[in-house]
Design a protein around this motif. Structure first.
Motif, PDB file in Angstrom:
ATOM      1  N   GLU A   8       0.816  -1.205   0.000  1.00 18.54           N
ATOM      2  CA  GLU A   8       0.000   0.000   0.000  1.00 18.54           C
ATOM      3  C   GLU A   8       0.855   1.262   0.000  1.00 18.54           C
ATOM      4  O   GLU A   8       0.473   2.281  -0.585  1.00 18.54           O
ATOM      5  CB  GLU A   8      -0.929  -0.015   1.212  1.00 18.54           C
ATOM      6  CG  GLU A   8      -1.893   1.151   1.274  1.00 18.54           C
ATOM      7  CD  GLU A   8      -2.790   1.071   2.479  1.00 18.54           C
ATOM      8  OE1 GLU A   8      -3.519   2.050   2.736  1.00 18.54           O
ATOM      9  OE2 GLU A   8      -2.763   0.040   3.178  1.00 18.54           O
ATOM     10  N   HIS A 124      -1.183  -3.167 -12.590  1.00 21.79           N
ATOM     11  CA  HIS A 124      -0.438  -3.212 -11.334  1.00 21.79           C
ATOM     12  C   HIS A 124      -1.226  -4.029 -10.323  1.00 21.79           C
ATOM     13  O   HIS A 124      -2.452  -3.943 -10.264  1.00 21.79           O
ATOM     14  CB  HIS A 124      -0.194  -1.802 -10.786  1.00 21.79           C
ATOM     15  CG  HIS A 124       0.383  -0.854 -11.803  1.00 21.79           C
ATOM     16  ND1 HIS A 124       1.732  -0.756 -12.062  1.00 21.79           N
ATOM     17  CD2 HIS A 124      -0.234   0.029 -12.632  1.00 21.79           C
ATOM     18  CE1 HIS A 124       1.934   0.154 -12.995  1.00 21.79           C
ATOM     19  NE2 HIS A 124       0.758   0.642 -13.364  1.00 21.79           N
ATOM     20  N   ILE A 126      -1.660  -4.806  -6.262  1.00 18.42           N
ATOM     21  CA  ILE A 126      -1.387  -4.260  -4.932  1.00 18.42           C
ATOM     22  C   ILE A 126      -2.004  -5.170  -3.894  1.00 18.42           C
ATOM     23  O   ILE A 126      -3.009  -5.851  -4.153  1.00 18.42           O
ATOM     24  CB  ILE A 126      -1.955  -2.821  -4.815  1.00 18.42           C
ATOM     25  CG1 ILE A 126      -1.547  -2.186  -3.497  1.00 18.42           C
ATOM     26  CG2 ILE A 126      -3.460  -2.799  -4.985  1.00 18.42           C
ATOM     27  CD1 ILE A 126      -1.927  -0.709  -3.389  1.00 18.42           C
ATOM     28  N   HIS A 146       2.597   5.473  -5.922  1.00 21.01           N
ATOM     29  CA  HIS A 146       2.685   4.528  -7.036  1.00 21.01           C
ATOM     30  C   HIS A 146       2.910   5.250  -8.371  1.00 21.01           C
ATOM     31  O   HIS A 146       2.771   4.640  -9.433  1.00 21.01           O
ATOM     32  CB  HIS A 146       1.416   3.684  -7.125  1.00 21.01           C
ATOM     33  CG  HIS A 146       1.216   2.787  -5.940  1.00 21.01           C
ATOM     34  ND1 HIS A 146       0.615   3.215  -4.772  1.00 21.01           N
ATOM     35  CD2 HIS A 146       1.541   1.487  -5.728  1.00 21.01           C
ATOM     36  CE1 HIS A 146       0.562   2.223  -3.902  1.00 21.01           C
ATOM     37  NE2 HIS A 146       1.113   1.159  -4.451  1.00 21.01           N
ATOM     38  N   GLN A 196      -6.340  -5.197  -6.691  1.00 19.69           N
ATOM     39  CA  GLN A 196      -6.029  -5.842  -5.428  1.00 19.69           C
ATOM     40  C   GLN A 196      -5.800  -7.333  -5.671  1.00 19.69           C
ATOM     41  O   GLN A 196      -6.313  -7.907  -6.634  1.00 19.69           O
ATOM     42  CB  GLN A 196      -7.161  -5.637  -4.429  1.00 19.69           C
ATOM     43  CG  GLN A 196      -7.260  -4.222  -3.896  1.00 19.69           C
ATOM     44  CD  GLN A 196      -8.268  -4.106  -2.760  1.00 19.69           C
ATOM     45  OE1 GLN A 196      -9.096  -4.993  -2.551  1.00 19.69           O
ATOM     46  NE2 GLN A 196      -8.202  -3.008  -2.025  1.00 19.69           N
TER      47      GLN A 196
END
Length: 214
Positions: A8, A124, A126, A146, A196
């Motif tokens: 994060e 991406h 995360i 980011h 996520q």
């Protein structure tokens, strides 16, 4: 294709995830993308447009003057579409614009859109995160960590994250979607997609194609 999972705070977690090639590394099908986008946009149309036709406007239905002998053009009642007080001829009426495509077509469109993002290094992953209270500033700082402050970002969450959604409402370039409601247009409209971990697993299970056996 392997992607590094980021934390994060923007730091590397030291872990990587292998993207399913049947979802994130296919030859994109532009025609299928067009079909799915057309379906989504058509289904968003309300179709409530309506104009008053001759049966809807107020006025007498008496013929205004006799058919012949006046030197004027033939005319019916005051509701005739050729008169300023008349109704509109062949005006729009309420209708449904909804369209359908097969589930396989819709899933192929999403796989194609995700493959475009993966090929352009715009995907991406995360770690799953949540926010205790809505905070636009906190979310803006997270995107800055980011290097996504100036990009149109799509954040795909594993579950419904009300606090993240509320935090993004004042950020014009940020869109938050729960993975179960992710559409082809959501992916295409973003410069970068922030997934996520749980959302990535969900998409892989939903869109992956089992290898065919001989």
């Amino acid at each position: 294709m392997d992607l590094e999972i980021i934390q994060e705070d923007g730091a590397a977690s030291g872990q990587t995830v292998t993207l399913d090639p049947t979802v994130f590394d296919i030859e994109p099908n532009d025609h299928v993308i067009w079909l799915d986008v057309k379906r989504i946009q058509a289904n968003q149309r309300q179709g409530t447009h309506k104009t008053k036709e001759r049966s809807d406007v107020r006025g007498s239905r008496r013929k205004l003057y006799r058919q012949k002998g006046t030197g004027n053009a033939r005319a019916g009642d005051a509701k005739s579409p050729i008169r300023r007080t008349g109704g509109r001829a062949h005006g729009p009426r309420p209708r449904s614009y909804s369209q359908k495509v097969n589930k396989k077509t819709s899933r192929l469109a999403r796989r194609s859109a995700l493959s475009y993002k993966a090929q352009n290094d715009a995907l991406h992953v995360i770690e799953d995160f949540s926010m205790d209270v809505p905070s636009t500033g906190e979310l803006r700082s997270l995107l800055g960590l980011h290097s996504l402050s100036d990009a149109k970002v799509l954040i795909v969450t594993t579950d419904v994250e009300k606090e993240i959604y509320l935090s993004a409402r004042n950020l014009s370039k940020v869109n938050v979607r729960e993975v179960a409601s992710l559409s082809t247009i959501d992916v295409l409209n973003a410069d970068a997609v922030l997934l996520q971990e749980g959302a990535l697993d969900y998409l892989t299970d939903l869109l992956s194609v089992a290898p065919q056996t001989a």
